[in-house]
Each structure stands twice: as structure tokens, then as C-alpha cells.
Design a protein around this motif. Structure first.
Motif, PDB file in Angstrom:
ATOM      1  N   GLU B 150       0.836  -1.193   0.000  1.00 61.75           N
ATOM      2  CA  GLU B 150       0.000   0.000   0.000  1.00 61.75           C
ATOM      3  C   GLU B 150       0.882   1.258   0.000  1.00 61.75           C
ATOM      4  O   GLU B 150       0.612   2.228  -0.710  1.00 61.75           O
ATOM      5  N   GLU B 151       1.945   1.193   0.787  1.00 58.62           N
ATOM      6  CA  GLU B 151       2.882   2.319   0.875  1.00 58.62           C
ATOM      7  C   GLU B 151       3.537   2.598  -0.485  1.00 58.62           C
ATOM      8  O   GLU B 151       3.560   3.741  -0.956  1.00 58.62           O
ATOM      9  N   HIS B 153       2.592   1.629  -3.460  1.00 53.78           N
ATOM     10  CA  HIS B 153       1.565   2.000  -4.433  1.00 53.78           C
ATOM     11  C   HIS B 153       1.234   3.492  -4.314  1.00 53.78           C
ATOM     12  O   HIS B 153       1.189   4.216  -5.315  1.00 53.78           O
ATOM     13  N   ASN B 154       1.000   3.939  -3.080  1.00 51.65           N
ATOM     14  CA  ASN B 154       0.636   5.342  -2.877  1.00 51.65           C
ATOM     15  C   ASN B 154       1.753   6.279  -3.309  1.00 51.65           C
ATOM     16  O   ASN B 154       1.509   7.331  -3.897  1.00 51.65           O
ATOM     17  N   ARG B 155       2.971   5.886  -3.015  1.00 50.08           N
ATOM     18  CA  ARG B 155       4.108   6.740  -3.415  1.00 50.08           C
ATOM     19  C   ARG B 155       4.209   6.828  -4.936  1.00 50.08           C
ATOM     20  O   ARG B 155       4.521   7.889  -5.485  1.00 50.08           O
ATOM     21  N   GLN B 157       1.726   6.436  -7.107  1.00 48.13           N
ATOM     22  CA  GLN B 157       0.596   7.231  -7.620  1.00 48.13           C
ATOM     23  C   GLN B 157       0.867   8.725  -7.398  1.00 48.13           C
ATOM     24  O   GLN B 157       0.612   9.554  -8.278  1.00 48.13           O
ATOM     25  N   ASN B 158       1.398   9.051  -6.208  1.00 50.52           N
ATOM     26  CA  ASN B 158       1.737  10.456  -5.932  1.00 50.52           C
ATOM     27  C   ASN B 158       2.779  10.975  -6.916  1.00 50.52           C
ATOM     28  O   ASN B 158       2.697  12.117  -7.381  1.00 50.52           O
ATOM     29  N   LEU B 201      -1.907   1.600 -11.382  1.00 48.04           N
ATOM     30  CA  LEU B 201      -1.871   3.052 -11.177  1.00 48.04           C
ATOM     31  C   LEU B 201      -2.862   3.725 -12.129  1.00 48.04           C
ATOM     32  O   LEU B 201      -3.158   3.199 -13.201  1.00 48.04           O
TER      33      LEU B 201
END
Lengths: 155, 242
Positions: B150-151, B153-155, B157-158, B201
Motif C-alpha cells: 500500500e505504501e 503504491h501510494n508513493r 501514484q503520488n 496506477l
């Protein structure tokens, strides 16, 4: 006194004794980077192609060629850089490939990875990284003898 | 200044600026293998810079060589895309920037390889082999991190959201471009859709794009800071030899 110019065949033999600065078991000829040798009047013209465009060994290679040729009494030398056709590992000599393996570097394969471990010949090998200690190598390991080894990238 | 000189500077400045950015990871990357990989990619890009800026210097025909172009021009004379001057931020951001650039670079060099200008086609042919390898790695990394934890993935996407407004500039076209860069967009978009899909993404739907890097009209603040570091030594000791 008339000094006879060394033949092109003789010069190729001399170049085949100049080691690659990064992988000294193979010669510059084995590496396939010497593209042409010819006399232009009294000037010896050697055409060299780089392996990787940023390879720091390129300038050392030119220096080594100059030193070797000067050592053999060549006075007028011109080094030409040729980019196209781009260097390919297909130009590695058979002698060079087998010397690489004996040295512990798996030779390039068109499949994109080594066919066996250069230490124990096991085919159970895994990629660690697409890159390695020099631009021309990648890092692999053997799942049988557990030794890491260099693989000469196929390009 | 001739169009061809401008074009060679664009290509050379892209690889110089990105090469320097990537080299900033040397010694501080997350793991040793990544450190080595990033340093190797930087090396390829700096090597390509020597070819492109060498060509630019030859076209210009004054007393400047590739080193003078790299180290003695200031921000307003650089012609790189805004994308490549963006700071590294975290590793995921660096790899997303690399993937977006590699995917464009791959198409660009493929098109330039067919140029009837023999030096341009030779440099493109040589660089394309290296860039094919870069693209393979950045693609794999974007997929692994996007479809990772999750970490991660979020990075990723950001990173994509932050870098997205710099993508459009790669396809803006003008008279200085040796080929029509807008024609590269369909192949780039197809690859992007495929890779982002595998990476789970989401492509931002905005079409807004920052521009001014390749024309030199306005760079981002980031470039000046980077050049201050990159050029400090040759500016402090002009013509030093070692």
C-alpha cells in the motif's frame, strides 16, 4: 634506410595482445571493438567503436592502443571513432567467450541471461540485478553452488 | 543559432540533466544493486551527452566543445525538458520520472535512427541500445512498486500525479525539432496505458502541461540549483586538467 611498414595482419596480431582494461583476460580484438585497421600513406588508421557510450574504459583503451603501437615502432597513428553500426556482443570472438567463462564471467546469450553458472555449470541461476560492476555486466547468482557471478550483458 | 544546433542541445541537455540527477543517488540508493544500476544509467546518459553536445559543438563551429556547453552555459541556455530537471524526491519518484522519460526517449531515438543525417542516426542507433535496457528496468520497477505494498503504491501514484503536468512538453513540436515529436504520442500512450494498468496506477485525466524547458523560455527553479552544484568545480577552476 627504408623501413618496411608492418602488415595489417601483423597489426591485428599486436592488437590481439592488448588486454581490455576492465576484463584483462580478453583482448580488444576479442571484444570486437576494433572495426578496421589500414594504412593511409604513412599513417596507421585504427577504427574503434565504443562498447557503451559512457564507458570510462574508452579513453584508457585508446591510450593502451597508442602505447602498444608506439611500442612496436609505429610513429604516425590515427584513431577513428565509429558509432555505426553500434557495437554488439555478437562481435565477441569465440576465444573471448570461452576465456570469459573460464575467468568466471558468463558470456552473453541471446536469451537475455546466462545459460549456466561459470563456476559449477549448474543451469539453476537467478538474476540479482540488471546492472553490475561495469556497464557491460549484470549480476547473477547460482542457486546450486550459491556463488554470485557476473554475466556479460547481451546487446 | 541554427535549428540543428538547438536540436542537438535539446537531446544532449536531456541526457546531461537527467544523468546528473540520477547520479545524485550514487552512494545513497535504497540497496546496493539499485545504487549500482542508477550509477550505470547515469553513466550511459552522460556518455550520450558527450555525443550530442559534441555534435552541437561541431555544428556551432566556434571554440566551444561539449564540456564548455555542459559547464559554461547557465539556466537560460539549457534546452532540456522540464521533466528531467525535477528533483529526485524519493526512489519511487525517481523511477517514475525515469520511466516517463525512457518511454519517450525510446520512441524518439527509434525515429531518429531513421534520419538521413548520418551523425544523428548513428548517435540514435548507439543510444537506443542503452535506452532499451533502461526502459526495461524502469518499466519493471514501476510495475513492481505500483503493484506492491500500500505504501509503495501510494508513493508511485503520488509521483505520477506530481510528474504528469510535465509529460505533455515531450510531445510539443516546433521548427527546431529534427522530427515531428507529436507523432510519438500514440506509441507512448499505448505503452503507458499497458504499464500503468499492470502497476495498478491511474493515469491523471488532466491535459494541462508545463512548458518552456526545451525552448529555454522558462525552466523551473530546480535547474538552477542543480547547475550550481554540477558546474561548481569547472567554474571555480576553469580549464583545470587532471
Amino acid at each position: 634506410m627504408v623501413v618496411e611498414k608492418p602488415t595489417v595482419t601483423q597489426i591485428w596480431k599486436w592488437l590481439d595482445n592488448v588486454p581490455d582494461p576492465e576484463i584483462p583476460v580478453i583482448s580488444l580484438v576479442d571484444l570486437g571493438i576494433i572495426r578496421d585497421v589500414q594504412w593511409q600513406g604513412d599513417t596507421l588508421e585504427i577504427t574503434v567503436t565504443p562498447t557503451y557510450s559512457g564507458c570510462p574504459a574508452t579513453s584508457i583503451i585508446n591510450l593502451d592502443i597508442e602505447l602498444a603501437m608506439t611500442g612496436h615502432g609505429i610513429k604516425n597513428l590515427s584513431l577513428k571513432r565509429q558509432l555505426s553500426p553500434a557495437w554488439t556482443t555478437d562481435w565477441l570472438s569465440e576465444k573471448g567467450r570461452s576465456k570469459l567463462e573460464t575467468y568466471g564471467i558468463a558470456p552473453p546469450q541471446t536469451a537475455g541471461g546466462p545459460d549456466r553458472c561459470p563456476h559449477c555449470q549448474s543451469t539453476d541461476v537467478q538474476r540479482i540485478s540488471q546492472f553490475g560492476s561495469t556497464p557491460c555486466k549484470a549480476q547473477w547468482r547460482c542457486a546450486d553452488c550459491l556463488e554470485p557471478f557476473d554475466y556479460f550483458k547481451c546487446i | 543559432m541554427s535549428n540543428l544546433f538547438e536540436f542537438a542541445c535539446r537531446m544532449g541537455d536531456n541526457s546531461l540533466v537527467l544523468g546528473h540527477r540520477v547520479s545524485e543517488w550514487c552512494g545513497v540508493a535504497p540497496v546496493l544493486e539499485e545504487d549500482i544500476a542508477l550509477a550505470n544509467i547515469a553513466l550511459d546518459l552522460i556518455g550520450q551527452t558527450q555525443l550530442w553536445l559534441g555534435l552541437a559543438a561541431e555544428i556551432e563551429g566556434s571554440d566551444r566543445d561539449a564540456d564548455a556547453l555542459a559547464f559554461r552555459r547557465d539556466v537560460w541556455d539549457f534546452r532540456n525538458l522540464l521533466l528531467v530537471e525535477q528533483p529526485n524526491r524519493d526512489f519511487g519518484h525517481t523511477m517514475m520520472r525515469q520511466f516517463l522519460f525512457d518511454a519517450w526517449h525510446f520512441e524518439m531515438l527509434g525515429a531518429l535512427k531513421g534520419s538521413d543525417h548520418t551523425q544523428i542516426s548513428a548517435i540514435a542507433e548507439k543510444s537506443l541500445k542503452e535506452v532499451t535496457y533502461h526502459l526495461e528496468r524502469s518499466t519493471d520497477t514501476v510495475i513492481a512498486l505500483g503493484d506492491g505494498t500500500e505504501e509503495s503504491h501510494n508513493r508511485m501514484q503520488n509521483a505520477l500525479d506530481r510528474l504528469w503536468p510535465y509529460v505533455g512538453e515531450m510531445f510539443l513540436n516546433d521548427d527546431c525539432d529534427h522530427i515531428d515529436t507529436s507523432s510519438l504520442r500514440p506509441a507512448f500512450d499505448a505503452r503507458l496505458a499497458d504499464v500503468l494498468g499492470q502497476a495498478t496506477l491511474v493515469q491523471p485525466d488532466s491535459t494541462f502541461t508545463h512548458k518552456g524547458g526545451k525552448t529555454g523560455a522558462r525552466h523551473t527553479e530546480a535547474l538552477g540549483h542543480m547547475l550550481a552544484v554540477m558546474q561548481s568545480l569547472p567554474r571555480a577552476y576553469p580549464d583545470a586538467k587532471w
